[in-house]
Design a protein around this motif. Structure first.
Motif, short mmCIF file in Angstrom:
data_model
loop_
_atom_site.label_atom_id
_atom_site.label_comp_id
_atom_site.label_asym_id
_atom_site.label_seq_id
_atom_site.Cartn_x
_atom_site.Cartn_y
_atom_site.Cartn_z
N ALA A 157 0.82 -1.21 0.00
CA ALA A 157 0.00 0.00 0.00
C ALA A 157 0.85 1.26 0.00
O ALA A 157 0.62 2.18 -0.81
CB ALA A 157 -0.93 -0.02 1.21
N PHE A 158 1.84 1.34 0.89
CA PHE A 158 2.56 2.59 1.09
C PHE A 158 4.00 2.54 0.58
O PHE A 158 4.69 3.56 0.58
CB PHE A 158 2.55 2.96 2.58
CG PHE A 158 1.17 3.13 3.12
CD1 PHE A 158 0.42 4.25 2.84
CD2 PHE A 158 0.61 2.13 3.91
CE1 PHE A 158 -0.86 4.40 3.33
CE2 PHE A 158 -0.68 2.26 4.42
CZ PHE A 158 -1.41 3.39 4.12
N GLY A 159 4.45 1.36 0.15
CA GLY A 159 5.76 1.26 -0.47
C GLY A 159 5.67 1.22 -1.98
O GLY A 159 6.37 1.96 -2.69
N ASN A 160 4.75 0.40 -2.48
CA ASN A 160 4.57 0.26 -3.92
C ASN A 160 3.35 1.02 -4.44
O ASN A 160 3.10 1.03 -5.65
CB ASN A 160 4.43 -1.22 -4.30
CG ASN A 160 5.64 -2.03 -3.90
OD1 ASN A 160 6.76 -1.51 -3.88
ND2 ASN A 160 5.44 -3.30 -3.56
N PHE A 161 2.57 1.61 -3.53
CA PHE A 161 1.35 2.38 -3.88
C PHE A 161 0.37 1.55 -4.69
O PHE A 161 -0.35 2.08 -5.54
CB PHE A 161 1.72 3.66 -4.63
CG PHE A 161 2.52 4.62 -3.81
CD1 PHE A 161 1.96 5.31 -2.77
CD2 PHE A 161 3.87 4.79 -4.07
CE1 PHE A 161 2.70 6.18 -1.99
CE2 PHE A 161 4.64 5.66 -3.30
CZ PHE A 161 4.06 6.35 -2.26
N ARG A 162 0.30 0.24 -4.40
CA ARG A 162 -0.69 -0.63 -5.04
C ARG A 162 -1.90 -0.73 -4.11
O ARG A 162 -2.13 -1.73 -3.45
CB ARG A 162 -0.08 -2.01 -5.32
CG ARG A 162 1.13 -1.97 -6.23
CD ARG A 162 1.72 -3.36 -6.41
NE ARG A 162 0.80 -4.26 -7.11
CZ ARG A 162 1.05 -5.56 -7.29
NH1 ARG A 162 2.17 -6.09 -6.82
NH2 ARG A 162 0.19 -6.32 -7.93
N MET A 163 -2.68 0.33 -4.08
CA MET A 163 -3.78 0.41 -3.14
C MET A 163 -4.86 -0.63 -3.42
O MET A 163 -5.46 -1.18 -2.50
CB MET A 163 -4.39 1.82 -3.18
CG MET A 163 -3.47 2.89 -2.62
SD MET A 163 -3.13 2.60 -0.88
CE MET A 163 -1.96 3.92 -0.55
N GLY A 164 -5.12 -0.89 -4.68
CA GLY A 164 -6.11 -1.91 -5.02
C GLY A 164 -5.68 -3.28 -4.54
O GLY A 164 -6.47 -4.04 -3.98
#
Length: 298
Positions: free
Chosen positions: A254-261
């Motif tokens: 979520a907060f490292g790769n910004f893959r929120m989905g």
């Protein structure tokens, strides 16, 4: 009708802040995360609907599977040990020690501090290559190791930390033990039951609702463990992903790769896992949890 509405208005006004919080901070974000779990969403772009792609990708992700393995081991080992240790201490404290309130408060302190960053840093100092544990082992001529830097032992240091946080279940066990009537134990003793027989055949069955309550709480809490693994591994889950907890890998996505989905899909799978374990506890609990009113009906 109008009079009833007028009487209800003050109640709804007092409830309004809670209702706003429930909708705006709990239900709303949950529904939004459920939607995001079916999308490709990188925080800075517009979510794109991808259906079940995130969920199918999860079980093709080797690090995700590793996080499941690490978390299941952590829950399966730490929760029974913590419960057993908490019950043992509660039984000892229930013998009428002087200054019981002081002991109870002291034993509860680890539960208050155990999930903090400070304690995780302290754990690094204890189990590091130059830590306190190796100093103690050195007195006996035993050569230590860096317990938190080796894949075979890193997870076990976190399990020890979890067991050390036995204060909360211990206090609940102690409260349950205080509710067991002395007459029941005295009657068992008169019938010739020894100390262990009284514990296994009288105390434990009467305490089973408290054991069940503690078990459900501790399993849920163990699945959500995050801070110790994040601090001790520097947020990477190392060494060799041996401390890659589920929540830590979710945080990385979520907060490292910004893959929120993708992270939202992980969150909902975790919710499902916790729900399944909780449901199993309720189903299996019918076979071993004893309630006094059930005995009266029989």
């Amino acid at each position: 009708m109008i009079a009833r509405l007028r009487q209800s208005v003050p109640a709804y006004l007092f409830l309004l802040p809670w209702l706003i919080g429930l909708l705006g901070l709990t239900i709303g974000p949950m529904l939004l995360s459920l939607y995001y779990s079916f999308t490709d969403y990188a925080l800075l772009n517009t979510p794109e609907w991808t259906g079940l792609h995130n969920y199918t990708t999860l079980f093709q992700d080797s690090r995700y599977l590793q996080s499941l393995k690490v978390t299941f081991i952590y829950v399966g080992v730490s929760v029974p040990l913590e419960m057993a240790f908490a019950l043992a201490v509660a039984v000892l404290l229930n013998r009428g020690l002087k200054g019981l309130a002081v002991y109870r408060a002291l034993y509860y302190v680890p539960s208050l501090l155990g999930g903090s960053v400070a304690i995780a840093l302290l754990w690094q100092q204890i189990f590091g290559s130059d830590g306190l544990l190796n100093d103690v082992l050195g007195v006996f001529g035993i050569h230590g190791r860096s317990w938190i830097s080796e894949p075979g032992t890193a997870l076990w240091t976190l399990i020890v930390l979890r067991v050390w946080q036995f204060g909360a279940p211990m206090v609940i066990f102690l409260a349950g033990l205080r509710q067991i009537p002395d007459e029941v134990l005295e009657a068992a003793e008169v019938d010739g039951a020894g100390r262990w027989q009284r514990f296994w055949r009288v105390t434990l069955p009467l305490l089973s609702p408290v054991v069940f309550f503690n078990l459900v709480l501790q399993i849920i809490g163990a699945f959500q463990a995050f801070t110790p693994a994040f601090v001790i591994s520097g947020g990477k889950g190392g060494p060799s992903d041996s401390t890659l907890f589920y929540t830590l890998y979710l945080y990385q996505q979520a907060f490292g790769n910004f893959r929120m989905g993708y992270a939202a899909a992980m969150a909902w799978v975790l919710l499902l896992i916790i729900a399944v374990f909780t449901g199993l506890n309720f189903v299996l609990g019918r076979t071993w949890v004893f309630y006094g009113d059930e005995g009266a009906r029989r």
